[in-house]
Design an enzyme around this catalytic site. Structure first.
Site, PDB file in Angstrom:
ATOM      1  N   LYS A   1       0.791  -1.240   0.000  1.00  0.00           N
ATOM      2  CA  LYS A   1       0.000   0.000   0.000  1.00  0.00           C
ATOM      3  C   LYS A   1       0.826   1.294   0.000  1.00  0.00           C
ATOM      4  O   LYS A   1       0.350   2.354   0.409  1.00  0.00           O
ATOM      5  CB  LYS A   1      -1.005   0.025   1.176  1.00  0.00           C
ATOM      6  CG  LYS A   1      -1.851  -1.214   1.319  1.00  0.00           C
ATOM      7  CD  LYS A   1      -2.314  -1.806   0.024  1.00  0.00           C
ATOM      8  CE  LYS A   1      -3.315  -0.935  -0.715  1.00  0.00           C
ATOM      9  NZ  LYS A   1      -3.581  -1.519  -2.075  1.00  0.00           N
TER      10      LYS A   1
ATOM     11  N   HIS B   1       7.122  -7.447  -2.106  1.00  0.00           N
ATOM     12  CA  HIS B   1       6.921  -6.730  -0.837  1.00  0.00           C
ATOM     13  C   HIS B   1       7.855  -7.281   0.241  1.00  0.00           C
ATOM     14  O   HIS B   1       7.654  -6.998   1.427  1.00  0.00           O
ATOM     15  CB  HIS B   1       5.481  -6.906  -0.352  1.00  0.00           C
ATOM     16  CG  HIS B   1       4.445  -6.231  -1.195  1.00  0.00           C
ATOM     17  ND1 HIS B   1       4.550  -4.918  -1.595  1.00  0.00           N
ATOM     18  CD2 HIS B   1       3.263  -6.676  -1.692  1.00  0.00           C
ATOM     19  CE1 HIS B   1       3.478  -4.603  -2.316  1.00  0.00           C
ATOM     20  NE2 HIS B   1       2.685  -5.648  -2.384  1.00  0.00           N
TER      21      HIS B   1
ATOM     22  N   SER C   1      -4.763   2.857   3.947  1.00  0.00           N
ATOM     23  CA  SER C   1      -4.897   2.175   2.657  1.00  0.00           C
ATOM     24  C   SER C   1      -4.989   0.662   2.858  1.00  0.00           C
ATOM     25  O   SER C   1      -5.764  -0.018   2.174  1.00  0.00           O
ATOM     26  CB  SER C   1      -3.703   2.543   1.775  1.00  0.00           C
ATOM     27  OG  SER C   1      -3.859   2.042   0.477  1.00  0.00           O
TER      28      SER C   1
HETATM   29  P1  A3P Z   1      -4.956   4.874  -1.229  1.00  0.00           P
HETATM   30  O1  A3P Z   1      -5.619   3.645  -0.714  1.00  0.00           O
HETATM   31  O2  A3P Z   1      -4.504   5.791  -0.125  1.00  0.00           O
HETATM   32  O3  A3P Z   1      -5.762   5.591  -2.256  1.00  0.00           O
HETATM   33  P2  A3P Z   1      -0.079  -0.268  -3.771  1.00  0.00           P
HETATM   34  O4  A3P Z   1      -0.028  -0.113  -5.263  1.00  0.00           O
HETATM   35  O5  A3P Z   1       1.263  -0.380  -3.146  1.00  0.00           O
HETATM   36  O6  A3P Z   1      -1.044  -1.307  -3.339  1.00  0.00           O
HETATM   37  O7  A3P Z   1      -0.609   1.127  -3.196  1.00  0.00           O
HETATM   38  C1  A3P Z   1      -1.929   1.545  -3.421  1.00  0.00           C
HETATM   39  C2  A3P Z   1      -2.066   2.989  -3.011  1.00  0.00           C
HETATM   40  O8  A3P Z   1      -1.372   3.809  -3.977  1.00  0.00           O
HETATM   41  C3  A3P Z   1      -3.512   3.440  -2.990  1.00  0.00           C
HETATM   42  O9  A3P Z   1      -3.579   4.430  -1.960  1.00  0.00           O
HETATM   43  C4  A3P Z   1      -3.639   4.021  -4.380  1.00  0.00           C
HETATM   44  O10 A3P Z   1      -4.716   4.907  -4.557  1.00  0.00           O
HETATM   45  C5  A3P Z   1      -2.313   4.749  -4.510  1.00  0.00           C
HETATM   46  N1  A3P Z   1      -1.980   5.053  -5.912  1.00  0.00           N
HETATM   47  C6  A3P Z   1      -1.983   4.202  -6.964  1.00  0.00           C
HETATM   48  N2  A3P Z   1      -1.694   4.877  -8.091  1.00  0.00           N
HETATM   49  C7  A3P Z   1      -1.499   6.166  -7.751  1.00  0.00           C
HETATM   50  C8  A3P Z   1      -1.181   7.359  -8.493  1.00  0.00           C
HETATM   51  N3  A3P Z   1      -1.001   7.335  -9.806  1.00  0.00           N
HETATM   52  N4  A3P Z   1      -1.058   8.513  -7.798  1.00  0.00           N
HETATM   53  C9  A3P Z   1      -1.234   8.541  -6.467  1.00  0.00           C
HETATM   54  N5  A3P Z   1      -1.545   7.459  -5.711  1.00  0.00           N
HETATM   55  C10 A3P Z   1      -1.678   6.281  -6.349  1.00  0.00           C
END
Ligand code: A3P
Length: 289
Positions: A42, A102, A132
């Site tokens: 996340k 991860h 998240s």
């Molecule tokens: P939120 O749940 O706070 O919105 P991962 O890819 O490691 O699982 O992380 C997911 C998090 O990264 C989510 O956070 C998601 O919305 C955010 N995320 C993914 N793409 C993004 C982007 N282009 N810009 C900003 N945040 C992004």
């Protein structure tokens, strides 16, 4: 209750499905030109993966759209017995590969170190990660019910979540920062100055991006673009595995959403525990922006 779908590796909570073929993960054969993207869950993995794949594909947006991010950047230790088996996907892939994981530093397969692979570690402030992760528990059906947010935060603070303690994960990777093959990035920096960070990433990869290419990458990897793009928004994952009707995978993409979730009391408790956990580390994350 984690007993049904979870086991442990090195004391860290892990999906039973992933543990089934852990041998193959440990023995994974890296190639010298592999690029490894490491995060605590996340922290913006999907975002940085899309940026990297676009750099590799020289801004060919259409080529990126043709396949889901979880196929273009396979998830090393993942095995869901349906559409994702990271080791197999990587073995079948032509070089140069981008490998997502991860894993904490001490669990990264030795072959990546032996082959001197480049590694990018992206981290995000603990409070936004906790928020998240809470929603991720709700939408990815393999997780137990996270309970109320304060209940989930307790688990997070104890490191009783998949991949264990955020505090250990970030600090042990931070220890690698002097290794010139390791680049450490912060989600907050990406949010605040994406252009600067993309240039930094390209430099680390030994590439120089034209202004046009930079513009394309930045446009295509904006939160809105990625949210609407089936190849990056995880809507290609069957809803039995990930139910995005509850909340989308690309949920909010902000710095500081924790302020909408932590009460003053919970925040104070978290801060005290945070200080204890991070004591003696030079690692500083920005949460108050
Ligand atoms: P939120 O749940 O706070 O919105 P991962 O890819 O490691 O699982 O992380 C997911 C998090 O990264 C989510 O956070 C998601 O919305 C955010 N995320 C993914 N793409 C993004 C982007 N282009 N810009 C900003 N945040 C992004």
């Amino acid at each position: 209750d984690y007993s049904e779908n979870f086991g442990r590796i090195n004391g860290i909570l892990m999906y039973k499905l992933f543990l089934k073929y852990w041998n193959n993960v440990e023995k994974f054969e890296a190639r010298p030109d592999d690029l490894v993207v490491v995060t605590y869950p996340k922290s913006g993995t999907t975002w940085v993966s899309e940026i990297l794949d676009l750099i590799y594909k020289e801004g060919d947006v259409e080529k990126c759209r043709k396949d889901a991010i979880f196929n273009r950047v396979p998830f090393l230790e993942c095995n869901n017995e349906i559409n994702m088996n990271g080791v197999k996907q990587l073995e079948d892939m032509n070089s140069p590969r981008i490998v997502k994981t991860h894993l904490p530093a001490d669990l990264l397969p030795a072959s990546f170190w032996d082959n001197n692979c480049k590694i990018i570690y992206l981290m995000r402030n603990a409070k936004d990660v906790a928020v998240s992760y809470y929603y991720f528990f709700k939408i990815v059906t393999i997780h137990p019910d996270p309970g109320s947010f304060p209940e989930f935060v307790e688990k997070f603070m104890e490191g009783e979540v998949p991949y264990g303690s955020w505090y250990n994960h970030t600090q042990t990777w931070w220890e690698k920062r002097k290794n010139p093959r390791v680049l450490i990035l912060f989600y907050e920096d990406l949010k605040m100055d994406i252009r600067k960070e993309v240039i930094k990433i390209a430099q680390f990869l030994g590439k120089k991006l034209s202004e046009d290419l930079l513009d394309t990458i930045i446009k295509h990897t904006s939160f809105q673009e990625m949210k609407n793009n089936p190849s990056t928004n995880y809507t290609l994952v069957p809803s039995e595995i990930m139910n995005q009707e509850i909340v989308p995978f690309l949920r909010k993409g902000d710095i500081g959403d924790w302020k909408n979730h932590f009460t003053v009391a919970l925040n104070e408790k978290f801060d005290v525990h945070y200080e204890q956990q991070m004591k003696g580390s030079t690692l500083k994350l920005r949460t108050e922006i």
